[in-house]
Design an enzyme around this catalytic site. Structure first.
Site, PDB file in Angstrom:
ATOM      1  CB  CYS A  65      69.735  -4.133  29.725  1.00  0.00           C
ATOM      2  SG  CYS A  65      67.987  -4.385  29.468  1.00  0.00           S
ATOM      3  CB  CYS A 115      65.964  -2.045  30.670  1.00  0.00           C
ATOM      4  SG  CYS A 115      67.366  -1.685  29.628  1.00  0.00           S
ATOM      5  CE  LYS A 175      63.295   1.677  32.909  1.00  0.00           C
ATOM      6  NZ  LYS A 175      64.199   2.361  32.015  1.00  0.00           N
ATOM      7  CE1 TYR A 198      64.943   7.205  26.690  1.00  0.00           C
ATOM      8  CE2 TYR A 198      66.820   8.619  26.197  1.00  0.00           C
ATOM      9  CZ  TYR A 198      65.742   7.866  25.762  1.00  0.00           C
ATOM     10  OH  TYR A 198      65.465   7.765  24.436  1.00  0.00           O
ATOM     11  CD  GLU A 237      63.605   5.699  32.405  1.00  0.00           C
ATOM     12  OE1 GLU A 237      63.109   5.487  31.299  1.00  0.00           O
ATOM     13  OE2 GLU A 237      64.540   5.019  32.869  1.00  0.00           O
ATOM     14  NE  ARG A 255      74.693  20.205  31.249  1.00  0.00           N
ATOM     15  CZ  ARG A 255      75.849  19.688  30.859  1.00  0.00           C
ATOM     16  NH1 ARG A 255      76.945  19.936  31.527  1.00  0.00           N
ATOM     17  NH2 ARG A 255      75.903  18.901  29.796  1.00  0.00           N
ATOM     18  CG  HIS A 281      35.337   3.833  21.681  1.00  0.00           C
ATOM     19  ND1 HIS A 281      35.891   5.088  21.877  1.00  0.00           N
ATOM     20  CD2 HIS A 281      34.168   3.826  22.374  1.00  0.00           C
ATOM     21  CE1 HIS A 281      35.087   5.796  22.642  1.00  0.00           C
ATOM     22  NE2 HIS A 281      34.046   5.051  22.961  1.00  0.00           N
ATOM     23  CD  GLU A 306      38.904   5.777  20.712  1.00  0.00           C
ATOM     24  OE1 GLU A 306      38.172   5.552  19.736  1.00  0.00           O
ATOM     25  OE2 GLU A 306      38.518   5.686  21.886  1.00  0.00           O
TER      26      GLU A 306
END
Ligand code: NDP
Length: 449
Positions: A43, A48, A51, A177, A181, A198, A435, A440
């Protein structure tokens, strides 16, 4: 006399191992941890963290393109890959130090080197044996690349984080993933990007609408998607790498990256020798309390190949320490684990897909909304957002929430709390929105489609 040098010996200082070591030490246990590569594991070093830094870097090209719509005049921009790599490496080095210090400050004995199992209570490291009442294996996973002719020309995500030069053309293989990414990252940085998968559509196991929607958005951004084919052979020539695809075409690129899954990293651990069972994929088999077939040895995280996500490894590491030293046997709850694919635009997801909900529930309502985010009314971009909610018609319980769009991970994390608390659609409806936000939309979806 205590027959053990340590109460707990952890092998692997990645997310799960470090967490277990620190929590156990916090309970007063005498803990050691061994790491033969880098503190923080995949990670922090090749996953992570770098990345996400690359994703930030990659977003700037869109921001520059959108800027004139908001009155900004951007005359020229330049990107320097080596600068990004150097800055990223500096940050990772800082984090390695943070991890090392966290362990030492918790009173954990830290060993640099490869540890292996000698028997159910003994670990060998640099020619010395250490006895521990319990041992935790948290050695993670490693990229797995299929054996094809020309394999030597392939890189994995591990190497992609350290490329000396940004390629002009890249081919990425895989539909999970990492492939998706990296396709977004490299395209955003200006690389001519092709993704080869594939199957008929990438992200198998994700909600079908989300998969179709993302494929369309990625194509709009110029990523070349080649589905239903695979690379059979790779040749190298002075012009670059030629990938021979099963559909008979030739794909030319400068770099070919495979993101075709990861295998549990159990090499030279001595598992077989002492009878720790592994499954057909090489993953360590554990019971619901992370105990292996040898009762004094535990395993958590990617080496068990269950839910391969950092926060899951952290939760599992905590659970082991809590049960061994804190008197709390609370297993990790694997329901409603939210996750984000940091694609461009990103995916956020929690709970059941429409397909799963249809299989598991008698009757469901599906709410869908796709729209142009407010930012893109001026940006000139035709990027769209998709939001989807799946509800059990009988109980009104929200079973799954999925989205493709900016900040999907940030939005879905909050929604995951609501789902974990058992929120019904009426509770979403009774919630006042913020908002103007995209989020929302999740509290204003009125008509099932
Ligand atoms: P995944 O297991 O997610 O995906 C592997 C992909 O490679 C699949 O599309 C699979 O196809 C394909 N594949 C497998 N073998 C071959 C082959 N021989 N030839 C061609 N294609 C093949 O792996 P990743 O490498 O993307 O990621 C590993 C893990 O890391 C993930 O499971 C995820 O849990 C974690 N991760 C999480 C991230 C996040 O939370 N944002 C980011 C990155 C990784 P098929 O679908 O047909 O099997």
């Amino acid at each position: 006399m205590n027959p053990f040098d340590f109460d707990l010996f952890v092998i692997g200082a990645g997310s799960g191992g470090v967490r277990a070591a620190r929590v156990a030490a916090g309970y007063g246990a005498n803990v050691a941890i061994a790491e033969d590569r880098y503190f923080g594991g995949t990670c922090v070093n090749v996953g992570c963290v770098p990345k996400k830094l690359f994703v930030y870097a990659s977003h700037f090209s869109d921001e520059f393109r959108h800027a004139p719509g908001f009155g900004w005049n951007i005359d020229s921009t330049e990107f320097h890959w080596q600068q990004l790599i150097a800055n990223k490496n500096r940050e990772i080095k800082r984090l390695n130090g943070v991890y090392g210090r966290l362990l030492e400050n918790s009173g954990v004995t830290v060993f640099n080197g490869h540890a292996s199992l000698v028997d159910e209570h003994t670990v060998s490291l640099k020619g010395k044996n250490y006895r521990a009442k319990h041992i935790l294996v948290a050695t993670g996973g490693w990229p797995s690349i299929p054996d094809i002719p020309g394999k030597e020309h392939i890189i994995s995500s591990n190497e992609a984080f350290f490329l000396e030069k940004l390629p002009e053309r890249v081919t990425i293989v895989g539909g999970g993933y990492i492939a998706i990414e990296f396709a977004g990252i490299l395209k955003g940085l200006g690389v001519d990007t092709t993704l080869v998968y594939r199957g008929p559509l990438f992200l198998r196991g994700f909600d079908h609408d989300i998969r179709h929607f993302l494929a369309n958005e990625m194509e709009k951004k110029g990523v070349n998607l080649k589905f239903d084919t695979n690379i059979q052979r790779i040749d190298s020539s002075p012009r670059g790498l030629s990938a021979h695809l099963a559909n008979g075409t030739l794909q030319e690129s400068d770099v070919i990256m495979y993101a075709t899954g990861r295998t549990p990293k159990t090499n030279d651990l001595g598992l077989e020798k002492i009878g720790v069972e592994t499954n057909d994929k090489g993953a360590i088999v554990v019971d619901e309390n992370y105990r292996t077939t040898i009762p004094s040895i535990y395993a958590v995280g990617d080496v068990t190949d269950r839910v391969n996500l950092t926060p899951v490894a952290l939760a599992e590491g905590t659970a082991v320490a809590n049960s061994l030293y804190g008197g709390q046997t609370v297993p990790v709850d694997y329901r409603y684990i939210s996750s984000c694919v940091f694609s461009q635009p990103s995916i956020g997801t929690v709970g059941l897909t429409e397909e799963q909900a249809n299989q598991q529930h008698e009757s469901i309502d599906v709410y869908r909304s796709s729209f142009t985010p407010m930012k893109h009314t001026l940006s000139g971009s035709d990027e769209k957002t998709l939001m989807k909610m799946i509800v059990d018609k009988t109980t009104d319980k929200v079973l799954g929430v999925h989205m493709v769009g900016s900040d999907a991970g940030e939005i879905i994390q909050g929604i995951a709390v609501a789902l974990k608390a058992g929120a019904t659609k009426s509770i979403f409806d009774a919630t006042i929105g913020i908002h103007p936000t995209a989020a929302e939309e999740f509290v204003t979806m009125r008509q099932p489609s």
